[in-house]
Design a protein around this motif. Structure first.
Motif, PDB file in Angstrom:
ATOM      1  N   VAL A 137      25.097  39.114  21.563  1.00  7.74           N
ATOM      2  CA  VAL A 137      25.647  39.986  20.537  1.00  7.74           C
ATOM      3  C   VAL A 137      27.079  40.306  20.947  1.00  7.74           C
ATOM      4  CG1 VAL A 137      25.455  42.217  19.387  1.00  7.74           C
ATOM      5  CG2 VAL A 137      23.388  40.920  19.947  1.00  7.74           C
ATOM      6  N   ILE A 138      28.033  39.988  20.080  1.00  7.82           N
ATOM      7  CA  ILE A 138      29.445  40.152  20.435  1.00  7.82           C
ATOM      8  C   ILE A 138      30.155  41.194  19.573  1.00  7.82           C
ATOM      9  CG2 ILE A 138      29.696  37.841  21.399  1.00  7.82           C
ATOM     10  CD1 ILE A 138      30.960  36.991  18.734  1.00  7.82           C
ATOM     11  N   ASP A 139      29.429  41.795  18.658  1.00  4.44           N
ATOM     12  CA  ASP A 139      30.038  42.778  17.766  1.00  4.44           C
ATOM     13  C   ASP A 139      29.086  43.960  17.617  1.00  4.44           C
ATOM     14  OD1 ASP A 139      31.616  43.998  15.799  1.00  4.44           O
ATOM     15  OD2 ASP A 139      30.675  42.853  14.199  1.00  4.44           O
ATOM     16  N   ARG A 140      29.604  45.146  17.796  1.00  6.98           N
ATOM     17  CA  ARG A 140      28.776  46.352  17.676  1.00  6.98           C
ATOM     18  C   ARG A 140      29.487  47.387  16.818  1.00  6.98           C
ATOM     19  NH1 ARG A 140      24.333  46.247  20.608  1.00  6.98           N
ATOM     20  NH2 ARG A 140      24.235  44.864  22.380  1.00  6.98           N
ATOM     21  N   ALA A 141      29.784  47.007  15.586  1.00  6.20           N
ATOM     22  CA  ALA A 141      30.458  47.924  14.666  1.00  6.20           C
ATOM     23  C   ALA A 141      29.581  49.156  14.443  1.00  6.20           C
ATOM     24  CB  ALA A 141      30.749  47.232  13.342  1.00  6.20           C
ATOM     25  N   ARG A 190      23.943  46.604  16.315  1.00  2.34           N
ATOM     26  CA  ARG A 190      23.998  45.184  16.639  1.00  2.34           C
ATOM     27  C   ARG A 190      24.657  44.449  15.479  1.00  2.34           C
ATOM     28  NH1 ARG A 190      19.209  45.285  19.152  1.00  2.34           N
ATOM     29  NH2 ARG A 190      18.097  45.345  17.205  1.00  2.34           N
ATOM     30  N   GLY A 191      25.614  43.590  15.807  1.00  2.00           N
ATOM     31  CA  GLY A 191      26.331  42.840  14.780  1.00  2.00           C
ATOM     32  C   GLY A 191      26.217  41.346  14.999  1.00  2.00           C
ATOM     33  N   ASP A 192      27.344  40.665  14.905  1.00  2.00           N
ATOM     34  CA  ASP A 192      27.373  39.215  15.010  1.00  2.00           C
ATOM     35  C   ASP A 192      26.943  38.731  16.385  1.00  2.00           C
ATOM     36  OD1 ASP A 192      28.266  39.127  12.431  1.00  2.00           O
ATOM     37  OD2 ASP A 192      30.293  38.457  12.918  1.00  2.00           O
TER      38      ASP A 192
END
Length: 144
Positions: free
Chosen positions: A127-131, A135-137
């Motif tokens: 998981v590289i995105d945590r907007a 959990r994001g992208d």
């Protein structure tokens, strides 16, 4: 001498400009949503590429990264909801996380297992995105 419009006329003019701006933003947002739906539609279905075609693309990406002195490269990024558990198993580094993959992300993993793993390459899904703390992208990286 130029006549000064009334305050009411000015407010009408401002409302018209704001309406046009809102309309343009709505059109841009609708276009972005359509593009996102098309992307998701593409990556949830099989790519139709042969192992040879994917290997050629992989070789190009890897060789370019090596020429730039890198030992790893992100090769794909996808929304976490393409995983059957919204990326939870990947995020928790659980055994069997690869069984949660669908679509192109699964196809990439299977290709790595068949073609790249025997050649000594490693794959990492994270998981590289945590907007907003959620959990994001998920990013897919190859390393050597």
């Amino acid at each position: 001498m130029q006549a000064l419009p009334t305050a009411k006329d000015q407010r009408v003019k401002i409302a018209k400009v704001e309406g046009e701006r809102a309309s343009a933003m709505a059109k841009a947002q609708a276009a972005a949503e359509a593009e996102k739906r098309a992307f998701l539609d593409r990556i949830t279905k099989p790519s139709g590429l042969t192992d040879e075609q994917v290997l050629e693309k992989a070789a190009h990406i890897i060789n370019r990264a090596v020429e730039n002195g890198l030992t790893s490269v992100q090769v794909f990024r996808f929304p976490n909801h393409l995983c059957t558990d919204d990326g939870r198993a990947i995020d928790q580094h659980e055994a069997g996380w690869e069984r949660t993959l669908t679509g192109i992300p699964k196809e990439l993993y299977d290709f790595w297992e068949r073609q790249l793993k025997p050649r000594g390459y490693h794959i990492k899904y994270e998981v590289i995105d945590r907007a907003g703390g959620l959990r994001g992208d998920v990013g897919v990286s190859l390393s050597w």
